[in-house]
Design an enzyme around this catalytic site. Structure first.
Site, mmCIF file in Angstrom:
data_model
loop_
_atom_site.group_PDB
_atom_site.id
_atom_site.type_symbol
_atom_site.label_atom_id
_atom_site.label_comp_id
_atom_site.label_asym_id
_atom_site.label_seq_id
_atom_site.Cartn_x
_atom_site.Cartn_y
_atom_site.Cartn_z
ATOM 1 N N GLN B 479 1.943 12.634 7.508
ATOM 2 C CA GLN B 479 3.682 13.716 7.444
ATOM 3 C C GLN B 479 3.346 14.650 8.256
ATOM 4 O OE1 GLN B 479 5.677 11.051 5.753
ATOM 5 N NE2 GLN B 479 3.713 10.366 4.181
ATOM 6 N N HIS B 480 2.785 14.954 9.028
ATOM 7 C CA HIS B 480 2.621 15.749 10.045
ATOM 8 C C HIS B 480 2.907 14.801 11.644
ATOM 9 C CE1 HIS B 480 -0.066 17.971 6.794
ATOM 10 N NE2 HIS B 480 1.124 17.934 6.676
ATOM 11 N N PRO B 481 3.673 14.669 12.140
ATOM 12 C CA PRO B 481 3.704 13.994 12.840
ATOM 13 C C PRO B 481 4.226 15.129 14.859
ATOM 14 C CG PRO B 481 6.185 13.989 12.078
ATOM 15 C CD PRO B 481 5.063 14.389 10.975
#
Lengths: 431, 543, 181
Positions: B479-481
């Site tokens: 979830q660290h795009p």
């Protein structure tokens, strides 16, 4: 929105930033009798001058704090030694007259929001020390005083002369015959320096203290200062000495009550700095106060939990009790699912705010939250009223529903309120 | 069609931390600001209660449940990414989860708020890999300071955050705004035992208040940071929405922006949004900011095909949507001999970083973290499935809870133009807008990193007297795009310039992690917040 | 309220039975017979379910309210619940054991074990049944959290500002939880 959010008033919440900045001004909990000014600092702390004479976020003692009274909003004045806007050019006599007689510069009468009827008995020695403190230890701040907003006929200050004739006792403090020195000291603190009666004693029609009902409880803006007499039901007879000590020094007495609103300021700025001997003296005197009964049938701290609503309602898509749903989402994360509290989070059962004969302190606490400084720790409950973050904010109806649930499940079930009640409390918190 | 055209000095698409920060700063500066949010505005208590009432409780510790159980709303006009909203095309699933609500994805972030190291701006010149940023750490330092104050970061001063155990780094001009939380028994024990093996514990800086901070109470160890901090001790973007609004900004929820329009000078003239009822509304502004998340921002730009920009707004380079990165990771579960008791206090804090060193020529940098999410419900369910009953059930719940450690590793991912967001040609939401279609793959550099990390984790088993009982090497999305509107000096291979301004459009800024030129292995939010404050400063000088 | 009086009756019966029968108390279990589909179980059904649940979980003070809700929910998902409970009760009774652990080592029949697991799962997880028919009954009251209470909080119910740091010690002390050095 901003206007409302800065309205944390009736001596509610001096913001914490201010408190921490002020902490350095206040003495350690030891009356170091080093110099006259240092003694004066302790007197000023015990008399809690700071709380009222500092605006939220403002400079210490520079005034501008709104005091909401039934007759209008009074703004506290600048009592720093600034020559123009403060009390820098007050002579000692003028200073004494202001504190003990309610007579300001050029004979202008002060409103008794300044508790000079309590301060009237401050001894000359203490007044000398107080004067020395304000002359030498307080930083001068030039800040103009804000005009009051008082309704007629109370707006006519000369009327205060008559009022003073009725209510002002100008004798300085003297121990009573047969009174122990501890009780005498306690009486000096409770009745005079700490001016507890200013809030806890009901007012007459003319806003004077109803002396026959001293300390038997009174409305203070949106809040209620409860009965602190020795009455077994209405008063604090069921509080142990250690409860009272905890309350005065930290604002938290387990299964009894917590200081919020104006009382949180008293603890933050004043009582937590008192010497242990002085705290014990206050307690000793409070044990001697005449019991004054009120209408309640049960002590406000005696109410326990009634129904395990969590068991009934959890997982239901449409729980019958909307109040429970709000309680669970907004309150239970800290006060716990059955309202039992945990560690520093107080229980909602056996709690003065929920067991009272009125819902004022419950509603005002929900609206404004709690901010209190205790030793190294800041006690903080977020607000759910107009000053709250949008995601936390509750409507009048929400607060009525959640209050009614809390009163039924954890407190005095005979007290129930409606949205209109909350609306009025909201208004009382707005200067 | 629209009844009237709205106008503001600055219109911001997206109300997450970046959009809200910019909105708050510009509103404070007296600009008229309009913030458009695709999703609804939610109350904390409703999300908390939805979470408690859910039979399946989502938490990051339970990766297999990704795809169900988020307490945040999923609406036809703003579908939740926890469902099957994202279309997957590549060999590696990119199942990221972002929130479409006022306040954005920070509502459920773990709240790690790291600064990048100076070296992480220069990956290419130092190690011959990936790209350099067009700016350096020094350009961003004062904005990092400000971002930490705005977001309210608690941290440990004077530690080497690179993980090398050296001098304090990165350099800071100000201490952390709040002191670090106390360490739990597990954190203390692990730090002590692993230090003995030459590992350097690093205490994560994060957005949980350790003193009352701008109406936030102090963290109470609710152990529920994801999916929701029930008391609001943890920062989220809704807090800056409040500030923006209190200074006069307008926030419109349920406003799905679907088109930007430019003119022949390259200036953006207007944007269009749809309401849930399908009605279409136009907004004009002097400056446009797109802060709609790394997946939705390129989707919006790609949807905006105009006469002057036939490939989509800001896309003359064809880089919009490309270079999709993450800190894609692996995980390892260990059983320890001694009880550790994960699950006290906040859900994360202790990490072991490998951010600097010559190994970066050949292998991805990484961060090893221990999950501190209470695993009780997960283990209880498993035990009951196995038919464990009687005293043994309580005993096993205690034992598994106390002795099981969940380690997770996050790796740097290099920018690869083939990894990209495009528009689905098959799937559309209720408003008729195409859903994002994702292609994602990982290279040898990433795999080489995982081998190094596994060596460390094997060392950990020795130092902790533990056994590995489970391993997942299968590309866990973190979830660290980042990267989909990549920053660069060259308009031919990047979307925005060093000021986060679109190369193609002088009055279009892009805020968010999508501009990052390198993913690093660290959580990207603070960097995006710092860049956003810098954008706000630029815009303030323009309108 | 009708519901309230039902609870009161059930509570009353529980204490009476506990008084009469001591630890093991399902004298009437064998009498449970399948009844027509109804959503309002008799108070005695709920009481019997509560007593059985206390035996199965080894707990002495389960909530009557929750017993009723679990019973209703399980009945909804398992139409033969009453029969299964009756069979399980009969088997426990026949075995003559005093505790769940003894019953487990005695060797329950697969069917009885299955029923026991279904009931214990409900109480422990606070959830009835399997996906997609899962039904939420209790969260903070789910028994699984009792096993670690004192050491770990129920997520979302924090223990107070920065209230951690000591070595966690669960209230429930169990023999054999490995803590060897």
């Amino acid at each position: 929105m901003r206007k409302i959010s800065t309205s944390c008033s009736t001596r509610v919440a001096i913001c914490l930033v201010a408190c921490s900045a002020l902490a350095s001004l206040l003495p350690k909990a030891q009356a170091a009798d080093v110099t006259l000014a240092e003694k004066g600092r302790y007197i000023a702390t015990a008399a809690d001058c700071l709380a009222c004479h500092t605006a939220p976020g403002g400079k210490p003692f520079a005034g501008g704090y709104p005091i909401i009274t039934p007759v209008g909003t009074i703004y506290s004045t600048n009592i720093t030694p600034a020559p123009k806007s403060g009390i820098g050019d007050y002579t000692k006599t003028e200073f004494f007259d202001a504190v003990r007689r309610g007579i300001g510069h050029n004979g202008k009468r002060l409103y008794p929001a300044m508790p000079y009827t309590s301060y009237a008995a401050i001894t000359n020695d203490d007044m000398e020390a107080l004067y020395a403190f304000f002359r030498s230890e307080v930083a001068p701040v030039e800040q103009e005083n804000r005009p009051d907003n008082i309704r007629f006929p109370f707006s006519i200050r000369s009327g205060m002369a008559l009022w003073n004739w009725l209510y002002l006792d100008t004798r300085t403090f003297q121990p009573r015959p047969g009174e122990t020195s501890q009780v005498a000291r306690g009486r000096y603190l409770v009745d005079h320096l700490e001016h507890c009666g200013t809030c806890h004693t009901p007012r007459t029609l003319f806003m004077g203290p109803a002396n026959g009902r001293a300390l038997s409880g009174s409305v203070v803006g949106a809040w209620y200062a409860p009965n602190i007499t020795t009455d077994k039901i209405a008063g604090i007879a069921d509080w142990t000495d250690s409860d009272l000590r905890n309350y005065l020094t930290s604002g938290h007495a387990m299964n009894k009550g917590q200081a919020a609103g104006p009382m949180a300021e008293v603890v933050t700025n004043s009582t937590r700095f008192l010497t242990p001997d002085d705290v014990d003296a206050m307690i000793a005197y409070l044990r001697e106060v005449s019991p004054i009964a009120s209408k309640e049938k049960r002590s406000r701290t005696s109410y326990g939990s009634t129904e395990p609503t969590e068991d009934i309602a959890r997982g239901q898509t449409n729980p019958d009790d909307r109040g429970w749903k709000i309680f669970s989402g907004s309150c239970a994360s800290c006060h716990q699912a059955q309202g039992q509290g945990i560690n520093v989070y107080p229980s909602l059962t056996h709690n003065s705010a929920t067991g009272s004969t009125n819902a004022r302190n419950l509603v005002a606490t929900i609206l404004t939250g709690v901010e209190r400084q205790t030793g190294e720790n800041a006690v903080f409950m977020p607000a759910f009223g107009p000053g709250a973050l949008w995601v936390n904010r509750l409507s009048d109806q929400d607060i009525a529903d959640v209050s009614n649930f809390i009163l039924k499940a954890f407190g005095n079930p005979s007290v129930q309120i409606d949205a209109r009640y909350v609306e009025k409390r909201r208004a009382e918190l707005t200067p | 069609m629209s009844s009237e055209t709205l106008h503001a000095d600055v219109v911001i698409v997206g109300s997450g931390v970046c959009g809200a920060l910019i909105g708050a700063q510009l509103a404070k500066a007296g600009k008229s600001v309009l913030i458009l949010e695709a999703g609804p505005r939610v109350k904390r208590r409703d999300i908390v209660e939805t979470y408690r009432d859910a039979p399946v409780k989502l938490s990051l510790a339970n990766m297999k449940l990704q795809g169900a159980g988020s307490p945040f709303p999923s609406l036809p006009h703003a579908p939740s990414t926890y469902g099957d909203y994202l279309e997957q095309n590549g060999p590696v699933k990119y199942n990221t989860s972002y929130l479409r609500v006022v306040g954005g994805t920070t509502w459920h972030f773990g709240s790690a708020l790291w600064r990048l190291l100076p070296s992480e701006f220069k990956l290419n010149s130092l190690y011959g890999r990936g790209r350099d940023w067009p700016i350096g750490y020094d350009d961003l330092e004062k904005y990092y300071d400000l971002a930490e104050l705005e977001l309210g970061v608690s941290g440990t001063d004077d530690q080497d955050e690179s993980g090398a155990g050296g001098n304090p780094s990165p350099p800071r001009t100000a201490p952390y705004p709040m002191k670090q939380v106390p360490l739990t028994y597990m954190f203390k024990t692990l730090a002590e035992k692993l230090s003995a093996g030459g590992y350097h514990p690093v205490w994560e800086p994060h957005g949980r208040a350790t003193r009352p901070y701008n109406q936030r109470p102090v963290c109470a160890g609710n152990n529920n940071c994801n999916p929701i901090c029930p008391i609001g001790a943890k920062y989220d973007g809704s807090m800056h929405c409040d500030i923006a609004e209190s200074r006069g900004a307008t926030i419109i929820p349920n406003a799905v922006v679907y088109r930007l329009e430019d003119d022949d000078t390259g200036r953006i003239q207007a944007l269009w949004f749809k309401r849930p009822d399908g009605s279409e509304h136009k907004v004009t502004a002097k400056v446009f900011v797109v802060a709609a998340h790394t997946i939705e921002t390129p989707k919006l730009l790609l949807m905006s095909k105009t006469r002057h920009s036939p490939n989509g707004i800001a896309n003359s380079s064809d880089m919009v949507g490309r270079n999709l990165m993450d800190t894609t990771g692996i995980s390892v579960t260990m059983k320890t001999r001694d009880p550790m008791w994960p699950g006290q206090g906040p859900t994360e804090l202790l990490v072991f970083n490998k951010r600097e060193g010559d190994f970066r020529r050949n292998a991805a940098q990484y961060k090893i973290k221990v999950r501190n999410t209470t695993p009780v419900s997960q283990y209880a369910a498993t035990l009951l499935e196995q038919g464990v009953l009687g005293t043994e059930l309580d005993r096993k719940i205690q034992e598994l809870s106390a002795h099981t450690l969940a380690w997770a590793v996050d790796f740097e991912v290099l920018p690869d133009p083939a990894n990209r967001v495009t528009l689905s040609t098959k799937k559309f939401d209720a408003l008729g807008l195409p859903v994002p279609s994702l292609y994602y793959n990982l290279d040898d550099y990433w795999h080489a990193g995982t081998e190094l990390a596994m060596q460390d984790l094997n060392n950990f088993t020795q130092l902790l007297d533990a056994d590995i009982i489970k391993k997942n090497m299968k590309f866990e999305n973190r979830q660290h795009p980042s990267g989909t509107t990549i920053m660069g000096d060259n308009p031919k291979d990047s979307v925005v310039n060093r000021d986060c301004r679109a190369h193609d459009h002088p009055n279009l800024y892009i805020a968010g992690t999508s501009v990052m030129s390198a993913s690093t292995c660290m959580n990207p939010t603070l960097t995006a917040a710092a860049l956003s404050l810098r954008i706000a400063e630029r815009i303030q000088g323009e309108v | 309220m009708k519901q309230q009086s039902l609870f009161a009756t059930a509570v009353c019966q529980v204490s009476r039975r506990r008084l009469l029968l001591g630890g093991l108390a399902f004298g009437s279990m064998g009498l449970l017979a399948p009844r027509g589909l109804t959503n309002t179980p008799k108070a005695s059904d709920v009481t019997d379910f509560l007593i059985l649940s206390e035996f199965l979980t080894g707990r002495k003070t389960l909530s009557v309210t929750l017993a009723r809700r679990y019973y209703l929910g399980l009945q909804d998902q398992f139409p033969d619940l009453a029969v299964r409970i009756a069979n399980l009760s009969r088997e426990i009774h026949a075995s003559g054991v005093q505790t769940m652990d003894d019953y487990l080592s005695h060797g329950p029949s697969p069917e009885a074990r299955n029923t026991a697991t279904t009931i214990v799962s409900a109480w422990y997880l606070g959830v009835i049944g399997q996906n997609p028919k899962k039904q939420m009954i209790a969260y903070s009251d789910a028994l699984m959290f009792q096993a670690v209470a004192g050491a770990l909080v129920v997520p979302s119910y924090g223990a107070g500002p920065l209230a951690w740091g000591n070595r966690p010690e669960p209230y429930m002390m169990l023999k054999g939880v490995s803590d060897e050095q």
